[in-house]
Each structure stands twice: as C-alpha cells, then as structure tokens.
Design a protein around this motif. Sequence first.
Motif: not given
Length: 71
Positions: A10-14, A33-45
């Motif tokens: 996430r930090e690298k993305m920012v 930095r605060a939004v966990p993008r991984e929480a909004f997609i399937s675990p395999d992605m």
Amino acid sequence: MLMPKYLSLREKMVREQIEARGVRDKKVLDLMRAVPREAFISPDMAGFAYDDRPLPIGFGRQSHSPISLLL
C-alpha cells in the motif's frame, strides 16, 4: 483477512502511483494509505490489490485503478 504484508504494498502504491503523479494533498495520501484494497477483492486476487490496473470484483464488474479514483 487483512495481512500486514499488504501495508508495504500500500505504501509503495502511494509513493509510486499517487505521489509520483503529482498528488500532494496530505488528506488524500493518508486516505489512500488507510484503505485496505485487498478487503474489496477476492482472496485469490489480493496479491494484485495495489497494482496500477482495474481488478475484477465479481458480478462482471471491476474496481478502478488507484490513480483513476483521484482524477
């Protein structure tokens, strides 16, 4: 489940996708930095959550790339 390993991605993305393109607003950067993008997609992605591209979120829909949310 949110994983600590995604914090560095996430930090690298920012840094590399958001700040590098001229975004300087501290509130925006803090939010990205605060939004966990991984929480909004399937675990395999989840490993792709911080890539600079849209990702499938189900039902034939896609998420936006991180920078496109700011433009």
